[in-house]
Design a protein around this motif. Structure first.
Motif, PDB file in Angstrom:
ATOM      1  N   GLY A   9      64.977  -6.846 -11.622  1.00 55.00           N
ATOM      2  CA  GLY A   9      65.495  -5.750 -12.304  1.00 55.00           C
ATOM      3  C   GLY A   9      65.022  -4.487 -11.956  1.00 55.00           C
ATOM      4  N   TRP A  10      63.768  -4.485 -12.117  1.00 51.37           N
ATOM      5  CA  TRP A  10      62.916  -3.340 -11.995  1.00 51.37           C
ATOM      6  C   TRP A  10      62.720  -2.994 -10.438  1.00 51.37           C
ATOM      7  CZ3 TRP A  10      60.594   0.545 -14.893  1.00 51.37           C
ATOM      8  CH2 TRP A  10      60.839   0.252 -16.172  1.00 51.37           C
ATOM      9  N   GLY A  11      62.907  -3.815  -9.658  1.00 50.64           N
ATOM     10  CA  GLY A  11      62.963  -3.653  -8.007  1.00 50.64           C
ATOM     11  C   GLY A  11      64.393  -2.982  -7.843  1.00 50.64           C
ATOM     12  N   ILE A  12      65.300  -3.602  -8.147  1.00 54.97           N
ATOM     13  CA  ILE A  12      66.692  -3.181  -7.910  1.00 54.97           C
ATOM     14  C   ILE A  12      66.801  -1.818  -8.379  1.00 54.97           C
ATOM     15  CG2 ILE A  12      69.015  -3.267  -8.239  1.00 54.97           C
ATOM     16  CD1 ILE A  12      68.680  -6.335  -8.218  1.00 54.97           C
ATOM     17  N   PHE A  50      62.164   6.345 -18.711  1.00 55.16           N
ATOM     18  CA  PHE A  50      62.297   7.729 -18.558  1.00 55.16           C
ATOM     19  C   PHE A  50      61.765   8.229 -17.001  1.00 55.16           C
ATOM     20  CE2 PHE A  50      62.923   8.531 -22.909  1.00 55.16           C
ATOM     21  CZ  PHE A  50      63.515   9.684 -23.183  1.00 55.16           C
ATOM     22  N   ALA A  51      60.883   7.393 -16.556  1.00 52.56           N
ATOM     23  CA  ALA A  51      60.437   7.822 -15.271  1.00 52.56           C
ATOM     24  C   ALA A  51      61.516   7.371 -14.037  1.00 52.56           C
ATOM     25  CB  ALA A  51      58.852   6.844 -15.017  1.00 52.56           C
ATOM     26  N   HIS A  52      62.495   7.095 -14.314  1.00 55.81           N
ATOM     27  CA  HIS A  52      63.545   6.709 -13.427  1.00 55.81           C
ATOM     28  C   HIS A  52      63.685   7.749 -12.281  1.00 55.81           C
ATOM     29  CE1 HIS A  52      66.699   4.048 -11.739  1.00 55.81           C
ATOM     30  NE2 HIS A  52      67.397   5.212 -11.649  1.00 55.81           N
ATOM     31  N   GLY A  53      63.750   8.878 -12.666  1.00 56.15           N
ATOM     32  CA  GLY A  53      64.124  10.082 -11.812  1.00 56.15           C
ATOM     33  C   GLY A  53      62.606  10.338 -11.131  1.00 56.15           C
ATOM     34  N   ALA A  54      61.413  10.127 -11.797  1.00 53.28           N
ATOM     35  CA  ALA A  54      60.172  10.262 -11.105  1.00 53.28           C
ATOM     36  C   ALA A  54      60.129   9.014  -9.668  1.00 53.28           C
ATOM     37  CB  ALA A  54      58.964  10.224 -11.950  1.00 53.28           C
ATOM     38  N   VAL A  55      60.685   8.059 -10.088  1.00 54.15           N
ATOM     39  CA  VAL A  55      60.543   7.261  -9.027  1.00 54.15           C
ATOM     40  C   VAL A  55      61.425   7.630  -7.906  1.00 54.15           C
ATOM     41  CG1 VAL A  55      61.182   4.562  -8.572  1.00 54.15           C
ATOM     42  CG2 VAL A  55      60.038   5.285 -10.622  1.00 54.15           C
ATOM     43  N   GLY A  56      62.466   8.014  -8.230  1.00 53.50           N
ATOM     44  CA  GLY A  56      63.483   8.723  -7.081  1.00 53.50           C
ATOM     45  C   GLY A  56      62.701   9.721  -6.515  1.00 53.50           C
ATOM     46  N   MET A  57      62.304  10.639  -7.330  1.00 57.25           N
ATOM     47  CA  MET A  57      61.614  11.738  -6.618  1.00 57.25           C
ATOM     48  C   MET A  57      60.365  11.375  -5.566  1.00 57.25           C
ATOM     49  SD  MET A  57      58.363  13.309  -7.100  1.00 57.25           S
ATOM     50  CE  MET A  57      57.895  12.618  -8.661  1.00 57.25           C
ATOM     51  N   LEU A  58      59.480  10.361  -6.267  1.00 53.65           N
ATOM     52  CA  LEU A  58      58.474   9.934  -5.358  1.00 53.65           C
ATOM     53  C   LEU A  58      59.019   9.168  -4.002  1.00 53.65           C
ATOM     54  CD1 LEU A  58      55.531   9.947  -5.614  1.00 53.65           C
ATOM     55  CD2 LEU A  58      55.464   7.479  -6.490  1.00 53.65           C
ATOM     56  N   ALA A  59      60.325   8.523  -4.016  1.00 52.97           N
ATOM     57  CA  ALA A  59      60.730   7.907  -2.993  1.00 52.97           C
ATOM     58  C   ALA A  59      61.101   8.875  -1.825  1.00 52.97           C
ATOM     59  CB  ALA A  59      61.797   7.021  -3.418  1.00 52.97           C
ATOM     60  N   LEU A  70      65.364   2.744   5.477  1.00 52.75           N
ATOM     61  CA  LEU A  70      65.584   1.508   5.191  1.00 52.75           C
ATOM     62  C   LEU A  70      64.342   0.928   4.519  1.00 52.75           C
ATOM     63  CD1 LEU A  70      67.775  -0.257   7.948  1.00 52.75           C
ATOM     64  CD2 LEU A  70      68.448   0.357   5.463  1.00 52.75           C
ATOM     65  N   LEU A  71      63.092   1.382   5.146  1.00 51.04           N
ATOM     66  CA  LEU A  71      61.839   1.044   4.696  1.00 51.04           C
ATOM     67  C   LEU A  71      61.566   1.682   3.376  1.00 51.04           C
ATOM     68  CD1 LEU A  71      59.173  -0.002   5.392  1.00 51.04           C
ATOM     69  CD2 LEU A  71      58.165   2.131   6.183  1.00 51.04           C
ATOM     70  N   THR A  72      62.087   2.748   2.884  1.00 52.71           N
ATOM     71  CA  THR A  72      61.768   3.399   1.595  1.00 52.71           C
ATOM     72  C   THR A  72      62.628   2.583   0.466  1.00 52.71           C
ATOM     73  OG1 THR A  72      61.501   5.613   2.703  1.00 52.71           O
ATOM     74  CG2 THR A  72      62.016   5.520   0.497  1.00 52.71           C
ATOM     75  N   VAL A  73      63.694   2.563   0.780  1.00 50.45           N
ATOM     76  CA  VAL A  73      65.011   2.010  -0.034  1.00 50.45           C
ATOM     77  C   VAL A  73      64.558   0.385  -0.405  1.00 50.45           C
ATOM     78  CG1 VAL A  73      67.101   1.797  -0.673  1.00 50.45           C
ATOM     79  CG2 VAL A  73      66.361   3.811   0.083  1.00 50.45           C
ATOM     80  N   LEU A  74      64.242  -0.221   0.696  1.00 49.39           N
ATOM     81  CA  LEU A  74      64.301  -1.682   0.488  1.00 49.39           C
ATOM     82  C   LEU A  74      62.969  -2.347   0.644  1.00 49.39           C
ATOM     83  CD1 LEU A  74      67.295  -2.794   3.265  1.00 49.39           C
ATOM     84  CD2 LEU A  74      67.163  -2.541   0.702  1.00 49.39           C
ATOM     85  N   VAL A  75      62.050  -1.555   0.776  1.00 45.07           N
ATOM     86  CA  VAL A  75      60.746  -2.188   0.763  1.00 45.07           C
ATOM     87  C   VAL A  75      59.742  -1.480  -0.255  1.00 45.07           C
ATOM     88  CG1 VAL A  75      58.480  -2.820   2.108  1.00 45.07           C
ATOM     89  CG2 VAL A  75      60.680  -2.779   3.133  1.00 45.07           C
ATOM     90  N   LEU A  76      59.487  -0.009   0.043  1.00 43.63           N
ATOM     91  CA  LEU A  76      58.596   0.805  -0.871  1.00 43.63           C
ATOM     92  C   LEU A  76      59.142   1.018  -2.060  1.00 43.63           C
ATOM     93  CD1 LEU A  76      57.550   3.397   2.015  1.00 43.63           C
ATOM     94  CD2 LEU A  76      56.468   1.227   1.294  1.00 43.63           C
ATOM     95  N   ALA A  77      60.405   1.317  -2.228  1.00 46.44           N
ATOM     96  CA  ALA A  77      60.960   1.569  -3.683  1.00 46.44           C
ATOM     97  C   ALA A  77      60.719   0.376  -4.791  1.00 46.44           C
ATOM     98  CB  ALA A  77      62.230   2.342  -3.777  1.00 46.44           C
ATOM     99  N   VAL A 102      55.613  -3.196  -9.133  1.00 48.76           N
ATOM    100  CA  VAL A 102      54.232  -2.965  -9.598  1.00 48.76           C
ATOM    101  C   VAL A 102      54.362  -2.479 -11.170  1.00 48.76           C
ATOM    102  CG1 VAL A 102      52.122  -1.558  -9.194  1.00 48.76           C
ATOM    103  CG2 VAL A 102      53.323  -2.660  -7.390  1.00 48.76           C
ATOM    104  N   ILE A 103      55.396  -1.640 -11.342  1.00 45.56           N
ATOM    105  CA  ILE A 103      55.478  -1.032 -12.501  1.00 45.56           C
ATOM    106  C   ILE A 103      55.577  -2.088 -13.540  1.00 45.56           C
ATOM    107  CG2 ILE A 103      56.849   0.558 -14.025  1.00 45.56           C
ATOM    108  CD1 ILE A 103      57.335   2.308 -11.428  1.00 45.56           C
ATOM    109  N   GLU A 104      56.490  -2.674 -13.283  1.00 38.30           N
ATOM    110  CA  GLU A 104      57.033  -3.972 -14.169  1.00 38.30           C
ATOM    111  C   GLU A 104      55.749  -4.929 -14.577  1.00 38.30           C
ATOM    112  OE1 GLU A 104      58.491  -7.808 -15.939  1.00 38.30           O
ATOM    113  OE2 GLU A 104      57.280  -7.599 -14.019  1.00 38.30           O
ATOM    114  N   ARG A 105      55.167  -5.270 -13.311  1.00 36.92           N
ATOM    115  CA  ARG A 105      53.892  -6.160 -13.597  1.00 36.92           C
ATOM    116  C   ARG A 105      52.700  -5.635 -14.341  1.00 36.92           C
ATOM    117  NH1 ARG A 105      51.335  -9.185 -14.969  1.00 36.92           N
ATOM    118  NH2 ARG A 105      49.817 -10.716 -14.069  1.00 36.92           N
TER     119      ARG A 105
END
Lengths: 643, 237
Positions: free
Chosen positions: A206-209, A50-59, A78-85, A91-94
């Motif tokens: 999967g969660w990273g992608i 459910f937090a998928h949108g919130a992750v996009g928002m934070l990014a 690139l930093l946001t999409v390939l590293v931070l997000a 982290v969320i998965e872990r």
């Protein structure tokens, strides 16, 4: 959805249609991207985020912050999409997802919804929501004209992303070793692990992608609409519809769903001019979601899905009668000494407790996670307002939402688990926009006056009445739990396959519990309205519904005391706001979010954990139980045969 | 009499059950054995309507149940237990059986529930929550729950797993007493001692196909069955 590049005006009909279609396709591309991310995380972990949108928002906010710090566009992106997000996803998965292996649906949904509220609260705390921010589109000012349609480079980039990302995903999943391992884990987690794949690492990937795709969608969307935390988080809910069209597994269908959704929304925005349908473009995603859920083939009853569970004990009728009496005596004493200034808050809390009580049969006993309980509460309040404060008004406040609940149950009888929850979400979201924001329902922007029932104008008397109603309803809920209906409901939540093999028809049980739960919520809503005198559209907002559900699950949605304390906490936490400075506004969301994400450890909630008698776990075990059948080898079987 | 006619089930590229037929007449314990993955549970799922077959029919007497829902089959008299447990974990042991008796419209469901719990040896655990029972006891609970529906055909998926030897013996006695009442029992079980003792007829499945059938003694002496279990090398050695 109000785009900044709105439909061109004064064009010929064909050009208008073309322009609207292209605009819709662009929006649809963003939905497709969002939904693709949802599908990737769902298929690799089995958890709907459910937090998928919130992750996009934070990014999107992170990306904006990097630009503000002076970083050039491309490196920041690139930093946001390939590293931070991806890092956030990992982290969320872990921290959260890995612990939810055997969790019930109410827990997995609550945890990701808690994450949604938590990320939203963090964003609102870091980036003050009242300050307007603009995220510039890519290639500002550059555009091309195709036929009569003007397309900005930003829109072209969105289209390009929507084409290349799914293709890249397809190639990754089919042509790389990791991608194939990922598909294997999706097919059969245990078998893939036996073949050498690591489901844990695959889940992380999967969660990273998924988070990376959420970031792409969030950034592109923020530049299309506005950089506002709530708007971005909720807009991505539209992606749910596309994901459900793809049954949460098929990328091509998901993308098609996203595109169709975008175009329909755009056409509705351009052509629907009837005033009472002015919210139609907001409702379309939810209609598509609802229809997609209804026409999807029914999910097969699955066996072997049971999670180990220790439910709190149900008190006997004598004990619950005694507890109700004691509660009423204590409550009457407390009501008598509460300072007048606090009567309003406490009454509000007691009414909220009735609304939360309505979740006990539905979510706590039946395991059916309703995401629209405040909608029923709102219908109760409106019914009371329209019929009046007499006994008939009270009856209407129960029967009207009960009827709506039964009507909602009818088409959703064949749905279970996540799909049922998404259907209630779609209903709540649509009602939010079409009913509670409708001027003819709520009278005007000032809100709808709601009378107090039975002429209870004295604040103290009214509080006592609401508390007594709560006690009576709680007693009724417990009596229902001890009845055949209660057993059927709990059995249905525990094992639908077990119920079916006992010959239990589930339709009547579901219909009754939907109506009962909605009626109870409606009663709570009407009493809440009576306390407030006036109700407005924000009183029954979807996000508030989610917050209440989270509070109930965190404290214990299987117990009366759990929901009662949840209601008290819901009222008390905002009182802290004044003492916490700028963080104050977000404190409720922060605490609820933190509580929800902590659920992985105690799935019965805080009260449930306390009430679970240790005696339940000290069972006299059978002497020397033999090994399980799964471990029996072919040799053992034959040895037995020869013996 | 339960009849399964030419049932096939395919999961993608895997043929889980291939043209399987069997009969389970009243008053007989019919064994269904085979190595893990042979298709036994899939066949149970087909009989109870939890799995749609690609081809074939399921008949109870003259009644064709192939297209009936799981609940309808249960009401027609098909009861079952599960290999992977499906007890109602949040209910007490007593409530599990009581609910089943209520659903079957038994005259005095409470008395029937207590009686059945005594019969399977769980009388002392009625107030316990089912979700915390050890595997063996949970299997007995599933058995009591299935019996509460007064089934004419009872499908038992590895009921002996997790039981002590004494309990397994008691389970065997119980199954034999059921057949004396005219119930048809179809038993999937890895404990061959139990199979040999209670079954009058045994079907052997391997890779979804019928490998052999006959009395327990005939089946265990069958070379094809021995090869399926141990492999050709071990048998010749």
């Amino acid at each position: 959805m109000a785009h900044r590049n709105d439909t061109p005006q004064r064009m010929d009909p064909v050009s208008t249609l073309l322009a609207l279609t292209v605009t819709g396709l662009v929006t649809g591309c963003i939905y497709a991207l969002t939904a693709s991310g949802l599908v990737v995380t769902y298929t690799t972990s089995g958890i709907f985020n459910f937090a998928h949108g919130a992750v996009g928002m934070l990014a999107a906010f992170g990306y904006w912050q990097l630009l503000e710090k002076g970083m050039p566009t491309l490196p920041a992106f690139l930093l946001t999409v390939l590293v931070l997000a991806p890092l956030l996803g990992i982290v969320i998965e872990r921290v959260l997802i890995r612990r939810l292996g055997n969790a019930t649906l109410e827990v997995t949904l609550t945890v990701t919804m808690g994450l949604l509220l938590l990320l939203l609260a963090i964003a609102n705390t870091v980036w003050d929501a009242t300050t307007p921010r603009v995220l510039q589109p890519f290639f500002v000012g550059k555009q091309v004209t195709v036929a009569t349609v003007v397309l900005t480079y930003h829109q072209l980039l969105i289209i390009a992303a929507a084409i290349t990302v799914p293709l890249a995903l397809w190639a990754f999943l089919r042509m790389t070793r990791t991608g194939i391992a990922m598909r294997a884990v999706v097919d059969d987690r245990e078998l893939a692990a036996l073949a050498g794949a690591s489901p844990t690492r695959i889940g992380q990937l999967g969660w990273g992608i998924g988070s990376s795709l959420a970031a792409v969608a969030g950034i592109l969307l923020a530049a299309q609409v506005e950089l506002n935390a709530t708007t971005l988080t909720l807009l991505v809910i539209n992606g749910y519809a596309a994901a459900v069209v793809g049954r949460l597994t098929s990328l091509p269908l998901t993308i098609t769903g996203g595109l169709v959704l975008g175009v329909l929304q755009s056409l509705a925005l351009g052509y629907v001019t009837i005033s009472w349908l002015n919210q139609v473009q907001v409702i379309i995603p939810m209609l598509i979601l609802f229809v997609a859920l209804l026409i999807a083939p029914p999910t097969r009853l699955r066996v072997g899905q049971l999670a180990p569970l220790v439910a709190p004990r149900v008190p006997s009728s004598r004990r619950s009668l005694g507890s109700t009496g004691a509660f009423l005596v204590l409550a009457a004493g407390i009501v008598a000494i509460i300072p007048s200034g606090q009567l309003g808050n406490v009454t509000h809390g007691a009414a909220v407790a009735i609304i939360l009580l309505s979740l006990v049969p539905m979510v706590g006993y039946g395991g059916m996670v309703s995401l629209c309980q405040l909608t029923f509460a709102g219908i109760g309040a409106v019914a009371m307002a329209k019929v009046g404060g007499g006994p008939l008004g009270l009856v209407a406040a129960v029967l009207a939402p009960a009827a709506v609940g039964a009507l909602l149950a009818l088409p959703t009888l064949r749905l279970r688990g996540l799909y049922l929850s998404l259907a209630t979400l779609a209903f709540g979201y649509a009602m939010d926009n079409a009913f509670f924001q409708n001027a003819s329902v709520m009278t005007n922007n000032l809100g709808l006056p709601v009378p107090r029932p039975l002429g209870l104008d004295n604040d103290r008397g009214y509080l006592l009445f609401v508390v007594a109603v709560f006690a009576a309803c709680a007693f009724g809920v417990l009596a229902m739990r001890r009845s055949t209906l209660g057993r059927r409901l709990v059995a249905l939540g525990d094992s639908p396959a077990g119920c079916a093999t006992l010959g239990m028809g589930i339709h009547v049980t579901k219909l009754v519990v939907f109506a009962l739960s909605a009626g109870l919520a409606g009663l709570g809503g009407a009493l809440l309205g009576g306390q407030q005198s006036v109700v407005g559209q924000s009183d029954f907002a979807l996000l508030l519904s989610l917050t209440l559900l989270l509070m109930a699950v965190v404290w214990g949605v299987r117990t009366i005391s759990g929901v009662f304390i949840a209601a008290l906490a819901f009222e008390l936490i905002p009182q802290l706001n004044g003492h916490l400075g700028p963080v104050g506004d977000s404190v409720l969301s922060l605490l609820v979010g933190l509580g929800a994400v902590g659920l992985g450890r105690s799935q019965n909630g805080i009260v449930g954990a306390v009430l679970s008698s240790p005696g339940l776990r000290r069972l006299p075990s059978l002497p020397h139980p033999r090994s399980h059948s799964d471990d029996v080898s072919r040799e053992e079987v034959l040895t037995g045969a020869q013996g | 009499m339960l009849k399964v006619e030419e049932v096939s089930v395919r999961f993608g590229g895997v043929q889980a059950v291939a043209g399987m037929s069997l009969e389970a007449p009243p008053g007989r314990v019919t064994g269904l054995i085979g190595p893990n993955g042979a298709g036994k549970t899939t066949l149970f799922n087909v009989i109870t309507g939890l799995q749609k077959p690609n081809t074939g029919r399921v008949l109870l007497g003259d009644r064709d149940l192939t297209k009936a829902s799981t609940a309808k089959r249960a009401r027609a008299g098909v009861g079952r237990t599960f290999q992977r447990l499906e007890v109602f974990g949040s209910l007490t042991v007593y409530d599990n059986v009581l609910l089943a008796a209520e659903l079957a419209h038994v005259k005095n469901p409470s008395a029937a529930a207590h009686q059945l719990l005594e019969r399977v040896g769980l009388g002392g655990f009625a107030a316990q929550q089912a979700g915390v029972l050890p595997t063996g006891m949970a299997r007995l609970l599933e058995l009591a729950r299935a019996l509460a529906g007064n089934p004419s055909v009872l499908l038992l998926d590895e009921p002996g797993s997790g039981l002590t030897e004494a309990e397994c013996k008691a389970l065997g006695d119980l199954l034999l007493s059921l057949t004396a009442d005219g119930t048809a029992v179809l038993l999937v079980e890895h404990d061959m001692e139990l199979v040999m003792r209670v079954c009058q007829h045994v079907y052997v499945l391997d890779f979804g196909q019928l490998l052999a059938e006959g009395s327990p003694a005939e089946v265990s002496a069958n070379p094809a069955v021995q090869i399926a279990y141990l492999g050709a090398e071990e048998v010749s050695a």
